[in-house]
Design a protein around this motif. Structure first.
Motif, PDB file in Angstrom:
ATOM      1  N   THR A 275      -6.796  39.197   3.591  1.00 27.59           N
ATOM      2  CA  THR A 275      -6.665  38.737   4.968  1.00 27.59           C
ATOM      3  C   THR A 275      -6.708  37.221   5.019  1.00 27.59           C
ATOM      4  N   SER A 276      -6.088  36.672   6.038  1.00 28.77           N
ATOM      5  CA  SER A 276      -6.074  35.231   6.223  1.00 28.77           C
ATOM      6  C   SER A 276      -7.395  34.800   6.850  1.00 28.77           C
ATOM      7  N   GLY A 277      -8.117  33.927   6.179  1.00 28.81           N
ATOM      8  CA  GLY A 277      -9.367  33.395   6.711  1.00 28.81           C
ATOM      9  C   GLY A 277     -10.535  34.353   6.640  1.00 28.81           C
ATOM     10  N   GLY A 278     -10.385  35.508   5.999  1.00 26.32           N
ATOM     11  CA  GLY A 278     -11.481  36.475   5.919  1.00 26.32           C
ATOM     12  C   GLY A 278     -12.146  36.465   4.562  1.00 26.32           C
ATOM     13  N   GLU A 279     -13.116  37.369   4.399  1.00 25.11           N
ATOM     14  CA  GLU A 279     -13.765  37.551   3.102  1.00 25.11           C
ATOM     15  C   GLU A 279     -12.791  38.292   2.207  1.00 25.11           C
ATOM     16  N   ASN A 280     -12.439  37.733   1.120  1.00 30.83           N
ATOM     17  CA  ASN A 280     -11.525  38.368   0.179  1.00 30.83           C
ATOM     18  C   ASN A 280     -12.204  38.471  -1.174  1.00 30.83           C
ATOM     19  N   ASP A 281     -13.338  39.161  -1.179  1.00 29.91           N
ATOM     20  CA  ASP A 281     -14.151  39.374  -2.375  1.00 29.91           C
ATOM     21  C   ASP A 281     -14.138  40.871  -2.659  1.00 29.91           C
ATOM     22  N   PHE A 282     -13.379  41.287  -3.671  1.00 34.40           N
ATOM     23  CA  PHE A 282     -13.153  42.699  -3.928  1.00 34.40           C
ATOM     24  C   PHE A 282     -13.885  43.159  -5.186  1.00 34.40           C
ATOM     25  N   GLN A 283     -14.497  44.335  -5.103  1.00 35.05           N
ATOM     26  CA  GLN A 283     -15.161  44.987  -6.226  1.00 35.05           C
ATOM     27  C   GLN A 283     -14.311  46.198  -6.600  1.00 35.05           C
ATOM     28  N   ILE A 284     -13.818  46.247  -7.810  1.00 37.53           N
ATOM     29  CA  ILE A 284     -12.988  47.376  -8.239  1.00 37.53           C
ATOM     30  C   ILE A 284     -13.671  48.074  -9.398  1.00 37.53           C
ATOM     31  N   GLU A 285     -14.035  49.341  -9.173  1.00 35.32           N
ATOM     32  CA  GLU A 285     -14.607  50.184 -10.223  1.00 35.32           C
ATOM     33  C   GLU A 285     -13.482  51.088 -10.708  1.00 35.32           C
TER      34      GLU A 285
END
Length: 142
Positions: A129-139
């Motif tokens: 997203t633009s200006g959002g939290e873009n911290d992804f955890q992938i298991e």
């Protein structure tokens, strides 16, 4: 002579330019942390691919985290959109003359499930997203 009508015209142009600029969505910083069976997946290339041809990639460190994504977006970062995540292992060949490590399709045992090599089989998805939290955890799963 400058008339009030002239200033009204400038005002309309200024509003139009401002509105146009506010609607654009620029690239955003992204962090992807990759784990498999609870352990970090380190030293792999993380590819973000979407159906509109937008792509970005980064490399995981010892903690399984990729932070500095390279993309076609001006100034770096990742353009907003939904992406399929694929992984590419580091080749067993030594680094090139430029010092950059080579990344390619697997020729040896993978440190993650094979389905993550291709966007047609990977089930890992992220929505930037633009200006959002873009911290992804992938298991990763088998």
């Amino acid at each position: 002579m400058i008339t009030p009508r002239f200033f009204a015209g400038l005002w309309v142009v200024a509003i139009g330019i401002t509105s146009f600029g506010c609607g654009s969505e620029g690239p955003s910083p992204v962090t992807v942390s990759v784990t498999y069976k609870g352990e970090p997946v380190q030293d792999v290339r993380v590819n973000l691919l979407n159906s509109n041809g937008k792509t970005a990639f980064g490399f995981t460190d010892a903690s399984g985290k990729a932070e500095s994504f390279t993309s076609t977006a001006p100034g770096g970062g990742v353009l907003p959109g939904e992406y399929t995540v694929t992984l590419a292992p580091k080749q067993e060949t030594p680094p090139s003359d430029s010092g950059a490590a080579a990344y390619a399709p697997p020729s040896t045992k993978l440190s993650f499930p094979k389905k993550y090599v291709s966007d047609s089989s990977s089930d890992a998805k992220v929505k930037v997203t633009s200006g959002g939290e873009n911290d992804f955890q992938i298991e990763l799963t088998d």
